[in-house]
Design an enzyme around this catalytic site. Structure first.
Site, PDB file in Angstrom:
ATOM      1  N   SER A 123     -17.815  87.733 -41.919  1.00  0.00           N
ATOM      2  CA  SER A 123     -18.485  88.280 -40.736  1.00  0.00           C
ATOM      3  C   SER A 123     -19.685  89.130 -41.109  1.00  0.00           C
ATOM      4  O   SER A 123     -20.607  89.254 -40.318  1.00  0.00           O
ATOM      5  CB  SER A 123     -17.520  89.093 -39.868  1.00  0.00           C
ATOM      6  OG  SER A 123     -16.618  89.799 -40.629  1.00  0.00           O
ATOM      7  N   HIS A 141     -18.676  81.090 -38.733  1.00  0.00           N
ATOM      8  CA  HIS A 141     -18.142  82.391 -38.331  1.00  0.00           C
ATOM      9  C   HIS A 141     -17.477  82.308 -36.960  1.00  0.00           C
ATOM     10  O   HIS A 141     -18.152  82.156 -35.937  1.00  0.00           O
ATOM     11  CB  HIS A 141     -19.271  83.439 -38.336  1.00  0.00           C
ATOM     12  CG  HIS A 141     -18.793  84.801 -37.968  1.00  0.00           C
ATOM     13  ND1 HIS A 141     -19.508  85.658 -37.164  1.00  0.00           N
ATOM     14  CD2 HIS A 141     -17.640  85.457 -38.276  1.00  0.00           C
ATOM     15  CE1 HIS A 141     -18.827  86.777 -37.010  1.00  0.00           C
ATOM     16  NE2 HIS A 141     -17.693  86.670 -37.670  1.00  0.00           N
ATOM     17  N   ASN A 172     -22.632  89.829 -34.424  1.00  0.00           N
ATOM     18  CA  ASN A 172     -22.270  91.115 -35.030  1.00  0.00           C
ATOM     19  C   ASN A 172     -23.476  92.034 -35.217  1.00  0.00           C
ATOM     20  O   ASN A 172     -23.336  93.257 -35.226  1.00  0.00           O
ATOM     21  CB  ASN A 172     -21.554  90.913 -36.369  1.00  0.00           C
ATOM     22  CG  ASN A 172     -20.068  90.640 -36.164  1.00  0.00           C
ATOM     23  OD1 ASN A 172     -19.537  90.858 -35.084  1.00  0.00           O
ATOM     24  ND2 ASN A 172     -19.405  90.156 -37.200  1.00  0.00           N
ATOM     25  N   GLU A 213     -20.471  80.620 -34.997  1.00  0.00           N
ATOM     26  CA  GLU A 213     -21.837  80.668 -35.533  1.00  0.00           C
ATOM     27  C   GLU A 213     -21.891  79.780 -36.781  1.00  0.00           C
ATOM     28  O   GLU A 213     -21.088  79.972 -37.701  1.00  0.00           O
ATOM     29  CB  GLU A 213     -22.216  82.107 -35.913  1.00  0.00           C
ATOM     30  CG  GLU A 213     -22.336  83.029 -34.715  1.00  0.00           C
ATOM     31  CD  GLU A 213     -22.546  84.499 -35.111  1.00  0.00           C
ATOM     32  OE1 GLU A 213     -23.245  85.213 -34.367  1.00  0.00           O
ATOM     33  OE2 GLU A 213     -21.997  84.935 -36.144  1.00  0.00           O
TER      34      GLU A 213
HETATM   35  N1  3HC Z   1      -4.055  83.037 -31.044  1.00  0.00           N
HETATM   36  C1  3HC Z   1      -3.726  82.090 -30.189  1.00  0.00           C
HETATM   37  N2  3HC Z   1      -3.397  82.294 -28.939  1.00  0.00           N
HETATM   38  C2  3HC Z   1      -3.385  83.556 -28.522  1.00  0.00           C
HETATM   39  C3  3HC Z   1      -3.728  84.601 -29.378  1.00  0.00           C
HETATM   40  C4  3HC Z   1      -4.077  84.311 -30.686  1.00  0.00           C
HETATM   41  N3  3HC Z   1      -4.436  85.240 -31.574  1.00  0.00           N
HETATM   42  N4  3HC Z   1      -3.633  85.739 -28.702  1.00  0.00           N
HETATM   43  C5  3HC Z   1      -3.246  85.403 -27.480  1.00  0.00           C
HETATM   44  N5  3HC Z   1      -3.084  84.085 -27.378  1.00  0.00           N
HETATM   45  C6  3HC Z   1      -2.652  83.298 -26.247  1.00  0.00           C
HETATM   46  C7  3HC Z   1      -1.363  83.807 -25.798  1.00  0.00           C
HETATM   47  O1  3HC Z   1      -0.484  82.707 -25.818  1.00  0.00           O
HETATM   48  C8  3HC Z   1      -1.617  84.321 -24.396  1.00  0.00           C
HETATM   49  O2  3HC Z   1      -0.811  83.721 -23.473  1.00  0.00           O
HETATM   50  P1  3HC Z   1       0.676  84.275 -23.105  1.00  0.00           P
HETATM   51  O3  3HC Z   1       0.583  85.778 -23.045  1.00  0.00           O
HETATM   52  O4  3HC Z   1       0.913  83.660 -21.791  1.00  0.00           O
HETATM   53  O5  3HC Z   1       1.545  83.767 -24.183  1.00  0.00           O
HETATM   54  C9  3HC Z   1      -2.984  83.824 -24.046  1.00  0.00           C
HETATM   55  O6  3HC Z   1      -3.613  83.426 -25.251  1.00  0.00           O
HETATM   56  C10 3HC Z   1      -3.824  84.889 -23.437  1.00  0.00           C
HETATM   57  O7  3HC Z   1      -4.851  84.179 -22.877  1.00  0.00           O
HETATM   58  P2  3HC Z   1      -5.502  84.649 -21.563  1.00  0.00           P
HETATM   59  O8  3HC Z   1      -6.567  83.670 -21.261  1.00  0.00           O
HETATM   60  O9  3HC Z   1      -4.484  84.938 -20.560  1.00  0.00           O
HETATM   61  O10 3HC Z   1      -6.074  86.045 -22.048  1.00  0.00           O
HETATM   62  P3  3HC Z   1      -7.181  86.871 -21.416  1.00  0.00           P
HETATM   63  O11 3HC Z   1      -7.751  86.223 -20.222  1.00  0.00           O
HETATM   64  O12 3HC Z   1      -6.618  88.226 -21.331  1.00  0.00           O
HETATM   65  O13 3HC Z   1      -8.332  86.819 -22.552  1.00  0.00           O
HETATM   66  C11 3HC Z   1      -9.408  87.381 -24.544  1.00  0.00           C
HETATM   67  C12 3HC Z   1      -8.064  87.293 -23.814  1.00  0.00           C
HETATM   68  C13 3HC Z   1      -9.997  85.991 -24.683  1.00  0.00           C
HETATM   69  C14 3HC Z   1      -9.084  87.938 -25.937  1.00  0.00           C
HETATM   70  C15 3HC Z   1     -10.379  88.278 -23.739  1.00  0.00           C
HETATM   71  O14 3HC Z   1      -9.809  89.509 -23.490  1.00  0.00           O
HETATM   72  C16 3HC Z   1     -11.687  88.495 -24.467  1.00  0.00           C
HETATM   73  O15 3HC Z   1     -12.591  87.668 -24.422  1.00  0.00           O
HETATM   74  N6  3HC Z   1     -11.828  89.647 -25.159  1.00  0.00           N
HETATM   75  C17 3HC Z   1     -12.997  89.952 -25.979  1.00  0.00           C
HETATM   76  C18 3HC Z   1     -12.714  89.521 -27.387  1.00  0.00           C
HETATM   77  C19 3HC Z   1     -13.924  89.645 -28.267  1.00  0.00           C
HETATM   78  O16 3HC Z   1     -14.971  90.148 -27.913  1.00  0.00           O
HETATM   79  N7  3HC Z   1     -13.781  89.153 -29.524  1.00  0.00           N
HETATM   80  C20 3HC Z   1     -14.829  89.222 -30.491  1.00  0.00           C
HETATM   81  C21 3HC Z   1     -14.496  90.270 -31.463  1.00  0.00           C
HETATM   82  S1  3HC Z   1     -15.782  90.475 -32.643  1.00  0.00           S
HETATM   83  C22 3HC Z   1     -15.402  89.410 -33.857  1.00  0.00           C
HETATM   84  O17 3HC Z   1     -14.424  88.705 -33.840  1.00  0.00           O
HETATM   85  C23 3HC Z   1     -16.361  89.347 -34.973  1.00  0.00           C
HETATM   86  C24 3HC Z   1     -15.686  89.592 -36.278  1.00  0.00           C
HETATM   87  O18 3HC Z   1     -16.615  89.261 -37.295  1.00  0.00           O
HETATM   88  C25 3HC Z   1     -15.207  91.027 -36.479  1.00  0.00           C
END
Ligand code: 3HC
Length: 275
Positions: A112, A133, A183, A145
């Site tokens: 990242s 990424h 990022n 990415e």
């Molecule tokens: N893997 C697979 N499936 C997963 C999971 C995972 N790690 N985590 C959750 N799930 C599944 C679960 O089965 C859950 O369903 P369940 O509770 O019924 O079993 C389901 O996904 C949840 O899905 P939803 O669509 O209901 O969830 P939300 O609508 O709440 O969305 C989210 C969750 C997509 C994480 C949303 O909150 C979001 O977009 N958040 C922002 C995340 C973000 O910005 N990420 C980027 C971080 S920066 C980065 O990664 C860069 C790095 O370089 C540091």
């Protein structure tokens, strides 16, 4: 097509899950058989939930082989590295992969905040090294990415882009600049959010509510930092600060203290929130 994934932690197992879901033969490598088995269980759990919720018709977990031997990646077409976020171990791994894998295999890193070009520079075939990424949680976040390092070949870049599409992601093309695209924007933004916690004397709950309900974020900055991992974020901030020397890139002392205290967020049970 056969895909290799090295490192089955949060990111690697998410990537392996995407490969299985896309019907690809997948080899996942972990350092112990137990860690491999745990990743396999997690993948099975999430895919089963998806089937139960009617979001997926079926899946075949037999497509995934887990191993502790890098040699088992020898016949993969493309290998994605998702190990510890440190240059030395990544370079050593790429040298090994270059020795083991077919000469036409593409070697991708999920780094990242490190330079893909620097990782590639340890090998004698840097043209086949690219960045892929993914975002956390990889199975849920649509973006990948596709990063072109200085010496990446067109063929390697295109193969990584095509795999991104095959995994159902929205790939974007970018060059190997610090933080790539997202990022470069998100890390200083999250650091700003944490500085505001103290400046505005606001609680994490209220800051999160503010950004969710006032700016349309799907989750608040404190929730997001807990999801990404405070340690991972601090490490990425430091890497970007080292390269860009922009004060906003430096992790706020509050986050550094949390990381030092083991308050990593969800994975350790406590960060801004308790899990
Ligand atoms: N893997 C697979 N499936 C997963 C999971 C995972 N790690 N985590 C959750 N799930 C599944 C679960 O089965 C859950 O369903 P369940 O509770 O019924 O079993 C389901 O996904 C949840 O899905 P939803 O669509 O209901 O969830 P939300 O609508 O709440 O969305 C989210 C969750 C997509 C994480 C949303 O909150 C979001 O977009 N958040 C922002 C995340 C973000 O910005 N990420 C980027 C971080 S920066 C980065 O990664 C860069 C790095 O370089 C540091």
């Amino acid at each position: 097509m056969k895909v290799g994934v090295v490192g089955l932690g949060a990111m690697g197992s998410g990537i392996a899950q995407l490969c299985v879901e896309a019907g690809l033969d997948t080899v996942g490598r972990e350092v112990t058989a137990d860690l491999g088995e745990r990743a396999r269980e997690r993948i099975g759990h999430f895919l089963t939930r998806k089937v139960e919720k009617g979001k997926l018709e079926s899946f075949d977990l037999a497509l995934l082989t887990t191993t502790t031997e890098l040699a088992d990646l020898a016949d993969c077409d493309l290998i994605i590295e998702a190990i510890v976020e440190e240059l030395g171990p990544k370079q050593e791994l790429f040298v090994e992969l270059e020795r083991i894998c077919r000469p036409d295999a593409v070697l991708a890193t999920n780094t990242s905040a490190l330079s893909v070009t620097e990782i590639a520079s340890a090998t004698s075939s840097p043209e086949r090294v690219v960045g892929m990424h993914f975002f956390n949680p990889a199975p849920l976040m649509p973006l990948v990415e596709i990063v072109r390092a200085e010496l990446s070949s067109e063929a390697a870049f295109d193969a990584a882009y095509a795999l991104g599409e095959k995994l159902g992601k929205h790939p974007i093309r970018c060059h190997d600049t610090p933080g790539f695209v997202v990022n470069r924007v998100l890390i200083p933004l999250l650091n700003d959010c944490v500085r505001v916690l103290d400046e505005a004397r606001v609680s994490p709950e209220d800051l999160d509510a503010g950004m969710k309900h006032g700016a349309g974020w799907p989750m608040g900055p404190c929730e997001l930092l807990d999801l990404v991992g405070i340690d991972v974020h601090v490490h990425a901030s430091e890497a970007l600060y080292d390269k860009l020397r922009e004060p906003r890139m430096a992790a706020p002392p509050r986050l550094v203290a949390m990381a030092n205290a083991g308050l990593y967020g969800r994975k350790s049970g406590r960060g801004f929130y308790t899990y």
